[in-house]
Design a protein around this motif. Structure first.
Motif, PDB file in Angstrom:
ATOM      1  N   GLY A   1     132.688  19.539  16.537  1.00  0.00           N
ATOM      2  CA  GLY A   1     131.782  20.659  16.835  1.00  0.00           C
ATOM      3  C   GLY A   1     131.364  21.361  15.555  1.00  0.00           C
ATOM      4  N   ASP A   2     130.983  22.621  15.698  1.00  0.00           N
ATOM      5  CA  ASP A   2     130.560  23.406  14.536  1.00  0.00           C
ATOM      6  C   ASP A   2     131.801  24.018  13.891  1.00  0.00           C
ATOM      7  OD1 ASP A   2     129.794  25.824  12.994  1.00  0.00           O
ATOM      8  OD2 ASP A   2     127.784  25.199  13.584  1.00  0.00           O
ATOM      9  N   ALA A   3     132.114  23.546  12.698  1.00  0.00           N
ATOM     10  CA  ALA A   3     133.373  23.952  12.057  1.00  0.00           C
ATOM     11  C   ALA A   3     133.400  25.463  11.804  1.00  0.00           C
ATOM     12  CB  ALA A   3     133.556  23.186  10.754  1.00  0.00           C
TER      13      ALA A   3
ATOM     14  N   ALA B   1     128.262  15.898   6.447  1.00  0.00           N
ATOM     15  CA  ALA B   1     127.351  15.403   7.494  1.00  0.00           C
ATOM     16  C   ALA B   1     126.156  14.690   6.844  1.00  0.00           C
ATOM     17  CB  ALA B   1     126.939  16.573   8.391  1.00  0.00           C
TER      18      ALA B   1
ATOM     19  N   MET C   1     132.903  19.573   6.702  1.00  0.00           N
ATOM     20  CA  MET C   1     132.115  18.483   7.264  1.00  0.00           C
ATOM     21  C   MET C   1     131.174  17.888   6.217  1.00  0.00           C
ATOM     22  SD  MET C   1     133.377  18.974  10.238  1.00  0.00           S
ATOM     23  CE  MET C   1     132.547  18.420  11.702  1.00  0.00           C
TER      24      MET C   1
ATOM     25  N   GLY D   1     122.248  16.757  13.867  1.00  0.00           N
ATOM     26  CA  GLY D   1     122.995  16.758  12.608  1.00  0.00           C
ATOM     27  C   GLY D   1     124.483  16.998  12.784  1.00  0.00           C
ATOM     28  N   TYR D   2     124.984  16.914  14.033  1.00  0.00           N
ATOM     29  CA  TYR D   2     126.427  17.072  14.255  1.00  0.00           C
ATOM     30  C   TYR D   2     127.140  15.731  14.146  1.00  0.00           C
ATOM     31  CZ  TYR D   2     126.093  21.923  15.560  1.00  0.00           C
ATOM     32  OH  TYR D   2     125.896  23.273  15.513  1.00  0.00           O
TER      33      TYR D   2
HETATM   34  N1  URA Z   1     128.560  20.964  10.365  1.00  0.00           N
HETATM   35  C1  URA Z   1     129.432  21.238  11.361  1.00  0.00           C
HETATM   36  O1  URA Z   1     130.005  22.314  11.429  1.00  0.00           O
HETATM   37  N2  URA Z   1     129.676  20.270  12.286  1.00  0.00           N
HETATM   38  C2  URA Z   1     129.095  19.074  12.241  1.00  0.00           C
HETATM   39  O2  URA Z   1     129.363  18.242  13.107  1.00  0.00           O
HETATM   40  C3  URA Z   1     128.178  18.805  11.188  1.00  0.00           C
HETATM   41  C4  URA Z   1     127.934  19.774  10.262  1.00  0.00           C
END
Ligand code: URA
Length: 219
Positions: free
Chosen positions: A209-211, A145, A143, A202-203
């Motif tokens: 989602g959260d990788a 971000a 990601m 910050g997603y």
């Molecule tokens: N890191 C993640 O895992 N997911 C995000 O959406 C942004 C940062």
């Protein structure tokens, strides 16, 4: 940039991979119903396709070989060798697919966390090959971000002597791309999609989602 669709390159330093296989796999990766095992498999497959794109400009040299029929002039890789650098922890999910394609590549790791007060990226682990300055470095993080950890990781690669760096991710947002390009305009970015925006936490949205959690089943 408001659409989540793959599109042609916004600049010559950003490549959005538009291959139908990538678009198909990315859609399944995003779906919340995809299991941990399925997510991991899709990341591995997408990483292999991203590695294919990231290595498109590798140098070749002629080599003479014998086929069972006759002598011919073939080509083999020459020039700088590769090093994949995982930005921990989610970057590790990308390594397997890349190493499937290029098993001889060296691998480095960089671990960073965000200081809650200064919001600066603080290094907690770094291990890079001694000869990293002689290699093309492919830094990986699923990601892109805010871009802060990508910038901090690339700072460290440059401090270690690396001057040929490509950043590969699954998803990016315009803010993260701008941040990385401002700090490191020489670094090419390869991604499967440029998503709409970051949310207040910050997603990436729509994102996946959260990788790290989805890769390692930690939530
Ligand atoms: N890191 C993640 O895992 N997911 C995000 O959406 C942004 C940062």
């Amino acid at each position: 940039m408001t659409s989540t669709e793959s599109r042609s390159m916004p600049t010559d330093m950003v490549t959005v991979v538009t291959h139908p296989l990538v678009r198909h796999k990315l859609t399944h990766l995003r779906a919340r119903t995809t299991s941990t095992a399925g997510f991991r498999r899709l990341v591995r497959e997408l990483s292999l396709l991203l590695a294919y794109e990231a290595t498109r400009d590798l140098k070749l040299e002629p080599v003479t070989i014998e086929t069972p029929q006759e002598t011919m002039e073939g080509e083999e890789l020459s020039g700088k060798k590769l090093c994949f650098v995982s930005i921990l922890r989610a970057g590790n999910g990308i390594l397997d697919g890349m190493l499937d394609l290029i098993p001889s590549a060296r691998v480095g790791h960089i671990g960073l966390f965000r200081d809650p007060e200064t919001l600066e990226a603080v290094e907690y682990y770094i291990k890079l090959p001694d000869d990293i300055g002689d290699r093309i470095c492919i830094a990986v993080d699923p990601m892109l971000a805010t871009g802060h950890s990508a910038v901090a990781a690339i700072d460290r690669l440059k401090n270690a002597g690396c001057n040929s760096i490509i950043f590969v991710c699954l998803l990016a947002v315009p803010q993260g791309i701008a941040c990385l390009q401002k700090a490191h305009p020489d670094v090419r970015i390869i991604t499967c999609s440029i998503d709409r925006e970051l949310d207040d936490h910050g997603y990436i949205c729509p994102g996946l989602g959260d990788a790290g959690d989805r890769l390692f089943g930690t939530k």
